[in-house]
Structures are given as structure tokens and as C-alpha cells.
Write a protein that holds these residues in place. Sequence first.
Motif, PDB file in Angstrom:
ATOM      1  N   CYS A  15       4.466  -4.094  -1.999  1.00  0.00           N
ATOM      2  CA  CYS A  15       4.688  -2.861  -1.655  1.00  0.00           C
ATOM      3  C   CYS A  15       3.580  -1.877  -1.197  1.00  0.00           C
ATOM      4  CB  CYS A  15       5.951  -2.037  -2.375  1.00  0.00           C
ATOM      5  SG  CYS A  15       6.768  -0.990  -1.560  1.00  0.00           S
ATOM      6  N   ASP A  47       6.114   0.509   3.612  1.00  0.00           N
ATOM      7  CA  ASP A  47       6.902   1.526   3.201  1.00  0.00           C
ATOM      8  C   ASP A  47       6.916   2.669   4.276  1.00  0.00           C
ATOM      9  OD1 ASP A  47       8.705   3.057   2.049  1.00  0.00           O
ATOM     10  OD2 ASP A  47       7.521   3.804   0.402  1.00  0.00           O
ATOM     11  N   ARG A  87      10.727   6.165   4.494  1.00  0.00           N
ATOM     12  CA  ARG A  87       9.779   6.102   3.422  1.00  0.00           C
ATOM     13  C   ARG A  87      11.086   6.009   2.326  1.00  0.00           C
ATOM     14  NH1 ARG A  87       5.550   9.430   1.622  1.00  0.00           N
ATOM     15  NH2 ARG A  87       4.610   8.474  -0.636  1.00  0.00           N
ATOM     16  N   ARG A 128      10.145  -1.786  -3.791  1.00  0.00           N
ATOM     17  CA  ARG A 128      10.222  -3.236  -4.447  1.00  0.00           C
ATOM     18  C   ARG A 128      11.749  -3.930  -4.698  1.00  0.00           C
ATOM     19  NH1 ARG A 128       6.954  -1.237  -9.861  1.00  0.00           N
ATOM     20  NH2 ARG A 128       4.859  -1.039  -8.653  1.00  0.00           N
ATOM     21  N   ASP A 176       0.230  -4.200  -6.637  1.00  0.00           N
ATOM     22  CA  ASP A 176       0.057  -3.128  -5.933  1.00  0.00           C
ATOM     23  C   ASP A 176      -0.814  -3.694  -4.933  1.00  0.00           C
ATOM     24  OD1 ASP A 176       1.070  -1.241  -7.627  1.00  0.00           O
ATOM     25  OD2 ASP A 176      -0.778  -0.130  -8.027  1.00  0.00           O
ATOM     26  N   SER A 177      -0.853  -2.594  -3.913  1.00  0.00           N
ATOM     27  CA  SER A 177      -1.530  -3.252  -2.561  1.00  0.00           C
ATOM     28  C   SER A 177      -3.074  -3.130  -2.601  1.00  0.00           C
ATOM     29  CB  SER A 177      -1.021  -2.472  -1.459  1.00  0.00           C
ATOM     30  OG  SER A 177      -0.825  -0.917  -1.853  1.00  0.00           O
ATOM     31  N   HIS A 178      -3.568  -2.845  -3.839  1.00  0.00           N
ATOM     32  CA  HIS A 178      -5.178  -2.949  -3.661  1.00  0.00           C
ATOM     33  C   HIS A 178      -5.643  -3.545  -5.134  1.00  0.00           C
ATOM     34  CE1 HIS A 178      -2.978   1.093  -4.414  1.00  0.00           C
ATOM     35  NE2 HIS A 178      -3.229   0.652  -6.054  1.00  0.00           N
ATOM     36  N   GLY A 220       2.591  -1.595 -12.271  1.00  0.00           N
ATOM     37  CA  GLY A 220       2.222  -2.143 -10.854  1.00  0.00           C
ATOM     38  C   GLY A 220       2.276  -3.558 -10.948  1.00  0.00           C
ATOM     39  N   TRP A 245       7.414   7.720  -6.542  1.00  0.00           N
ATOM     40  CA  TRP A 245       6.408   7.175  -7.552  1.00  0.00           C
ATOM     41  C   TRP A 245       6.734   7.897  -9.076  1.00  0.00           C
ATOM     42  CZ3 TRP A 245       3.118   9.046 -11.252  1.00  0.00           C
ATOM     43  CH2 TRP A 245       2.044   8.374 -11.440  1.00  0.00           C
ATOM     44  N   GLY A 246       6.426   6.975 -10.059  1.00  0.00           N
ATOM     45  CA  GLY A 246       6.731   7.482 -11.349  1.00  0.00           C
ATOM     46  C   GLY A 246       7.912   7.270 -11.977  1.00  0.00           C
ATOM     47  N   GLU A 299       9.427   4.934 -13.348  1.00  0.00           N
ATOM     48  CA  GLU A 299      10.335   3.558 -13.226  1.00  0.00           C
ATOM     49  C   GLU A 299       9.525   2.555 -14.263  1.00  0.00           C
ATOM     50  OE1 GLU A 299       7.455   3.612 -11.453  1.00  0.00           O
ATOM     51  OE2 GLU A 299       6.627   1.710 -11.428  1.00  0.00           O
ATOM     52  N   ARG A 350      -7.663   4.877  -9.052  1.00  0.00           N
ATOM     53  CA  ARG A 350      -8.086   5.888  -8.295  1.00  0.00           C
ATOM     54  C   ARG A 350      -7.967   7.211  -9.224  1.00  0.00           C
ATOM     55  NH1 ARG A 350      -4.671   4.646  -2.841  1.00  0.00           N
ATOM     56  NH2 ARG A 350      -2.876   4.395  -4.171  1.00  0.00           N
ATOM     57  N   TYR A 356      -1.507  10.675  -1.549  1.00  0.00           N
ATOM     58  CA  TYR A 356      -0.321  10.823  -0.595  1.00  0.00           C
ATOM     59  C   TYR A 356       0.785  11.738  -1.611  1.00  0.00           C
ATOM     60  CZ  TYR A 356       1.217   6.877  -3.704  1.00  0.00           C
ATOM     61  OH  TYR A 356       1.458   6.296  -4.811  1.00  0.00           O
TER      62      TYR A 356
END
Length: 593
Positions: A143, A176, A207, A214, A230-232, A313, A335-336, A338, A366, A371
Motif C-alpha cells: 500500500c 492510496d 485517501r 491494506r 511497506d512501499s520502500h 509494516g 497511520w498508527g 494498528e 525515515r 505526509y
Amino acid sequence: SVTLRYFCYGCLFTSVTWSVLLFLYFNLSEESRSFYRNVPIKGLQSQGFQHRFQPRFTRGPGPQYRDGGQNRKGQKPDLSPEMGMIFNEHDQEVRDMGYHKHAFNVLISNRLGYHRDLPDTRNEKCKERTYPLALPTASVVICFFNEAFSALLRTVHSVLDRTPAYLLHEIILVDDNSDLTDLKEDLDTYLQNNLRGKVKLVRNEKREGLIRGRMIGASHATGEVLVFLDSHCEVNEEWLQPLLTPIKKNRRTVVCPVIDIISADTLVYSPSPIVRGGFNWGLHFKWDPVPMSELNSPDGAVAPIRSPTMAGGLFAMDRSYFNELGQYDSGMDIWGGENLEISFRIWMCGGQLLIIPCSRVGHIFRKRRPYGSPGGQDTMAHNSLRLAHVWMDDYKEQYFALRPELRNREFGDIGERVALRQRLQCRSFKWYLDNIYPEMQVSSPNNKPQQPVFVNKGLRRPRVLQRGRLRNLLADKCLVAQGRPSQKGGAVVVRDCDSRDPEQEWTYDEEHELILAGLLCLDMSEIRSSDPPRLMKCHGSGGSQQWTLGKSNRLYQVSVGQCLAVVDPFSHKGYVAMAICDGSPSQQWQLEG
Ligand code: UD2
Ligand code: MN
């Protein structure tokens, strides 16, 4: 056993009968291995009460775990420290915009491209392990919101490159509702031209956040096991088989790989120590040491580890079990929280959560989240409130004691989740604490929290390579603090050299830090590569404090990709700045003892 293994591979293709027999053989031998040891953990204390200062995002295990790292020794960074060198204004713009939009070094990410080799960070013993050939197939769900294109594609390609095709049912990308137009178009084109087949793209019309995102991804999946990433990320050698094996054995087992660290500043991939998930009463996730008894046992470095919580993630879970266990709480936003919610739910409702040391997946950790949420709300507090009210029984008071302002905050309807807990006949939060996370300290009003006890005592101080004054050859002056060398955030300038002045002494160590007067580190702000460096507390994780002293006496800053220069060698002000490395005299420095 090597011959047997090759024998087996051959047989699978030539004879179904043979493969069934051998598959049984492997299964039985797999049975006889213990999947985890249930060692009671004594003498280990929680890492304590850091809630107020805990950053509100997930970091890799910090430097305090360095000594616990099993595989760190002998690992060399796989990239040149000059990978992020800025050659022109375009590079500078890519780098600076990249940090602004994505909070990591997109210039290096782009230069790496969509495929790269990674150091195999697994313990040697993992390489001898065999896994059943017949394993459930996986749907990988990724996601993303406004992800950097190169990082997203490296995630996808690392999965395609390092997963046996017969185990990879599909990759489902959930966009998203990203609002970077380039990303949308580039992805459409790339998917059409290069990735038709296994990769599917789902776009959210609004969004949703990563939690509902997910769930949407999972609802499109048709493989037997869901694997969330995660996407990274970049998956490492033979990452999937060790995750699928315990799920095949027991479908109520949820597994996480070890999350290796991809530096946000250098993109260097390095192994994480084996740690496990915990949390504090501020309901923030944290890493905890694994009891030594468990690590040092003969199979310790490779046996699955029971983990009280997951980082969130990266995990794999039987798809029907995911649905049966109530997916996620769809009332949670963006976010957060879950990750703790699903962790508590797994343990309290009859499942188990394991970390699998032989499965390694890198993740770009990071320093900040680039965002926000659409309405600017604090979704972490909202989500934590929901999980506290559904799962934590009276122990939610521990949370409210730290966050009294949240006691009367609205958190939406939790009726369905409470009903889920009843339907699944889940155990109490007390049971969870007593049996799964006994290290967690519970404070009562008249019982002050104990001092945290650190298991890995003291940070390893990096070895000093060089010590002395840092003289600019053109100005013939030395780099010093503009004010006091102990002042955090203070600027540096060049002044007349004085060999007796201890405040002019720099140490350069094996982590490539430059420390002034034994106090603070020379540091670059991540956002603008044109800002001058400052003196900051040493953080020990490279990047913004990583310098190389090398060729033609240049002083190169790794995350900024530029060199330190004096602005005007003949001015009394002595200002210094970062500049494109050009080997000019104003950029030449010597560390002299
Ligand atoms: C960690 C988890 C992350 C999640 C989070 C708590 C790891 C390595 N990462 O934070 O997966 O569990 O804790 O919620 O354990 N995203 C969306 N829509 C959004 C926001 C984010 O799709 O509105 C995507 C984002 O692009 C990324 C993923 O969700 O792929 C996780 O977000 P993150 O990387 O900012 O979270 P991270 O790693 O700080
Ligand atoms: Mn992430």
C-alpha cells in the motif's frame, strides 16, 4: 543433505510420486525441529518509560542494540559513500525535493535503479536450512501514498527477483489516492510496458490510510497467504520460504521477517540485530532485546522468536485467518496503532506472533513522516484510543495516566470490534501481559516506575581514526565553533589555528563522525543541501553526520553529496558552506594532530 536436496528438485520435475515422497520427508524433518523455545524471560527489564520523548514513528533498532547484533561484524557497506554526489543544480533539486516529499535521499534511490544486489545478512546457519517444497502461495500487498517511484519499483522488483515464481501468486499495489501526478502516469506506463501479469494495481478513490488500504488490498487477493510490505522495502535472499513454512505448519501463526535497515541518507543496506517488538504505556511500539538465553542456545540465532508485538509494516498471515481474526479495525485512520491492535488480537485470540531470523527484508527508516492526514488530525491518538477501549480492559488507565487529555476524547463506534472480541472468545489483557509480555511494568498510583535497566550496557564508542585541528589550506585557518563548542545547533566558522586550544580539536572516528572537543558532531540539516553544517548531538546512525576525508583533501558530506568550503577565505567572518565538490583550494582541509 545437499545431494538429497538437489535430488529432490530434480524429482519434482520428473516424477510426481517421488516429489510427494520427498516432500513428506522434508515435512517430517521440519516437524522435528522446534519452531521456538518458550523460554521464560527473567531478569530482563522493560526498556522503560520513554513515552514522552518517543518519536511518533517507527525507527529501526537504535545504536543501543549494536552490540547485540549477531551479523554486523565484517559487513562492509555495499555502496560508495559518494553515491549521492551532487554534480549540478538538477541533482541538487532532486535531492532536496526528494527529502522534502519523501524524507529520504531520492537522488541515490534513483541512481540505484530498480534492481540491486544486497548483502546477504542472514546468519550462516540459515543458508543450510531447507524448507518444504510445497508451501502456500503468497499475495504480496503493498500500500502506498506518494511513494518515490524508484523506491516503489525497487520494492516490487526485489520481490519478483528474489521469490520463486511458483510461490508468488501476485503482487497487489494499492495506490492510496496519491496526489503526485508524475507518480500516477509513470506507474501506469511502467506497469503496462514492463509488469503485466503478476502485478495488479488498485486505486483508492479517496485517501483511506494504510489500515483500510491494506484491507482493500487483501480483499483483492486470491493467494493463500497475505504478505504485507511497506512501499520502500527490499526483500533479501530466500526471504519468503521461512515465512511461509511456520504458517503452513500452523495457520494461526503470524510471522515477521527481521527488518534490516536501509539508511534514509545513504541507502546503504545493513543488518538489524535480532530484537523483538514491545510497546510502552504511551502505546508506542519499541524494540526490545531478546533474552540472551534464547539467542545463545545452539539454534538460537536462527530459531523463530516469540514477539509480543510487531512493528506493523512487514508480516505474513494466512489469508483466511486474517479474515477470521477480523482483518483490521476499519475505524482507524491513516497511520498508527494498528500494529499493536493486531498484535494484541493475535495473542489474545488464540494465535501467535513470531519473528523469523532467517527471513530478512530491508526497509527505509525515515526520521520523519513526510505526509500528514487529510484533516490534519492526530490519527495515532484516535487509533490508540480505539485499541485501548477494545483490547486493554482496565490497563487502559496506564495510557490515560500518561495522556490525561485523551480521557474524554471521542473515538467513534467500537461496537463491532467489541463484538468481535466476544465472538472470538479472546483472553484478557492481563493474560496477555502475564504470559506474553511479562517484562512490561505496570505502575499503580503509589508504585513509582522502576529505573529502566538496559541490557546492552553502554554504547560502543566508535574507534577514533584521527584526532587534531581541521585546517583549511586556502584560508590557513581552523574549523571551530562560532560560539561555545557545547552549544547544540551552533554554527562553525574558520578562525586562527591554535594548537593549544582543546576547543579546536576534532576527532574523526570509524563511523565517519567529526566530533568537536569531544562534545558534539558536525551535522547537516536534511532538508536543504545549501544550509551550512551545525553542531548537534551525535546520533550514531551516519547520514547527516557522516563525512569522508579523502581524495584531494576534500571533506565530503555523505547525505548532502557536497563538500565543505570556506565562503570567503579573506573575510574575518570565516563563514563556511556546502558546495559542489570541485577540488578547489577553498575546499581543501587537513586534519592535523
Ligand atoms: C510503521 C510501519 C508501517 C505502519 C506504521 C504504523 C514498519 C517498517 N512500518 O511506520 O507499516 O504499520 O508503523 O501505522 O513496520 N501509506 C498509505 N496511506 C497513508 C499513509 C501511508 O498507503 O495514508 C503507506 C506508505 O506509503 C507506506 C506504508 O503505508 O508504504 C507505511 O507508512 P510509513 O512508511 O510512513 O510508516 P512507517 O514505516 O513509519
Ligand atoms: Mn515505512
